[in-house]
Design a protein around this motif. Structure first.
Motif, PDB file in Angstrom:
ATOM      1  N   ARG A 104      -1.330 -12.277   7.012  1.00 40.50           N
ATOM      2  CA  ARG A 104      -0.169 -11.446   7.325  1.00 40.50           C
ATOM      3  C   ARG A 104       0.966 -11.694   6.333  1.00 40.50           C
ATOM      4  N   GLN A 107       0.069  -9.916   3.107  1.00 39.46           N
ATOM      5  CA  GLN A 107       0.174  -8.468   3.260  1.00 39.46           C
ATOM      6  C   GLN A 107       1.624  -7.999   3.283  1.00 39.46           C
ATOM      7  N   SER A 124      -4.034  -0.647   2.776  1.00 37.17           N
ATOM      8  CA  SER A 124      -4.777  -0.207   3.957  1.00 37.17           C
ATOM      9  C   SER A 124      -4.118  -0.620   5.268  1.00 37.17           C
ATOM     10  N   TRP A 125      -3.270  -1.654   5.239  1.00 36.54           N
ATOM     11  CA  TRP A 125      -2.651  -2.134   6.479  1.00 36.54           C
ATOM     12  C   TRP A 125      -1.321  -1.431   6.777  1.00 36.54           C
ATOM     13  N   HIS A 126      -0.938  -0.437   5.949  1.00 45.63           N
ATOM     14  CA  HIS A 126       0.293   0.317   6.169  1.00 45.63           C
ATOM     15  C   HIS A 126      -0.017   1.764   6.519  1.00 45.63           C
ATOM     16  N   ASP A 139      -5.665  -1.381  -2.044  1.00 46.05           N
ATOM     17  CA  ASP A 139      -5.234  -2.748  -1.797  1.00 46.05           C
ATOM     18  C   ASP A 139      -5.175  -3.525  -3.103  1.00 46.05           C
TER      19      ASP A 139
END
Length: 314
Positions: A104, A107, A124-126, A139
């Motif tokens: 985390r 990221q 990809s995590w947004h 990424d």
């Protein structure tokens, strides 16, 4: 789980040997930093292309060794000092390292990047800030090209300003494949990427699949024997560095179709004239735009003069 870092300030000549010795003495990992970081004496370890320092080392180094919290840090430093032949155990400090959600934390350092008028590079995590924009899910990884570097941004902005629906595009030195994907999402029909790094080819292929872009990627050898071996392209883009760009002038120029465009970046502003001169026998290039000391050069095959730079506000 917690750890303890050992911090030792040491002369340049001893930093590498001390790092190895600390690992042998029980450290879990070791890194070396500039002990003058944040001061007027801070040294860049890597210079701009063509201006690299003679020796990749700092005058005063800070060696940071990660150890288990219950390890005997004094004994580790003493053993390392003895192993490298130091007469005395060097002074050191210790600092705690608490357990964190490292994924985390990492990221959080990468947010969506807005490029040009309508392009977004989104990890990809947004969530995409503007779902109606041209979205690239990408990424950070091993291959160069996430849109954060000025040379990549300049090429992306050129492609956005000069879309070629139904045309063909060659991305030479494709890295992550980001430029090829921009071209494809802007409507190009045939898009091909080439890179000398097998990891880049693998990464680019995965990125293209994730972004639903039909793009072919090749190593130079396989490109030379592919169906595109003698093909010429409506747009050829190469974001590399000035030295290889100059060497590849005949080859890259020879890949441009009549009336097609060539876009080059990875070129510092002070290198623009010499790169343009290398291409002058084949195609007239001019500076399209500059950003943070880097430029993008462009030109069209068959044109008798260098094209104008990007208009202000365009």
């Amino acid at each position: 789980m917690s750890w303890t870092e050992i911090v030792i300030e040491i002369a340049r000549d001893n930093a590498e040997a001390m790092s190895d010795a600390l690992m042998e003495a029980g450290a879990l990992s070791v890194s070396v930093e500039d002990a003058d970081e944040g001061t007027d004496a801070e040294q860049p370890l890597f210079g701009e292309p063509g201006m690299e320092p003679k020796e990749a080392a700092w005058e005063r180094s800070r060696v940071v060794a990660l150890t288990d919290v219950d390890a005997d840090q004094g004994a580790i430093v003493a053993a390392a000092a003895q192993a490298v032949g130091m007469a005395e155990v060097p002074a050191f400090t210790m600092r705690p390292v608490e357990e964190q959600d490292w994924v985390r934390l990492t990221q959080s350092q990468f947010a969506p990047i807005h490029i040009g008028k309508n392009i977004w590079v989104v990890p990809s995590w947004h969530e995409a800030p503007d779902p109606a924009g041209l979205i690239l899910e990408l990424d950070p990884g091993l291959a160069f090209g996430t849109g954060s570097h000025p040379t990549t941004r300049l090429c992306m902005e050129w492609l956005e300003a000069n879309p070629a629906p139904g045309k063909s595009v060659l991305d030479y030195g494709c890295g992550s494949g980001i430029l090829a994907m921009v071209a494809k999402k802007l409507g190009a029909q045939t898009v091909v990427g080439v890179d000398i790094d097998p990891q880049a080819i693998e990464s680019a292929g995965e990125n293209a699949e994730r972004n639903q872009c039909e793009i072919e990627y090749f190593l130079p050898d396989t490109f030379a024997t592919s169906a595109h071996a003698t093909a010429k392209f409506d747009i050829v883009v190469a974001n590399i560095l000035s030295s290889p760009l100059k060497l590849m002038a005949p080859m890259l120029s020879g890949r441009v179709a009549d009336g097609g465009a060539l876009i080059l970046s990875g070129v510092l502003a002070r290198q623009a004239e010499e790169v343009a001169a290398a291409y002058a026998p084949f195609i007239e290039l001019g500076v399209w735009a500059e950003q943070d000391g880097w430029v993008a050069l462009h030109g069209r095959l068959g044109s008798t003069q260098a094209p104008a730079p990007r208009a202000e506000g365009a």
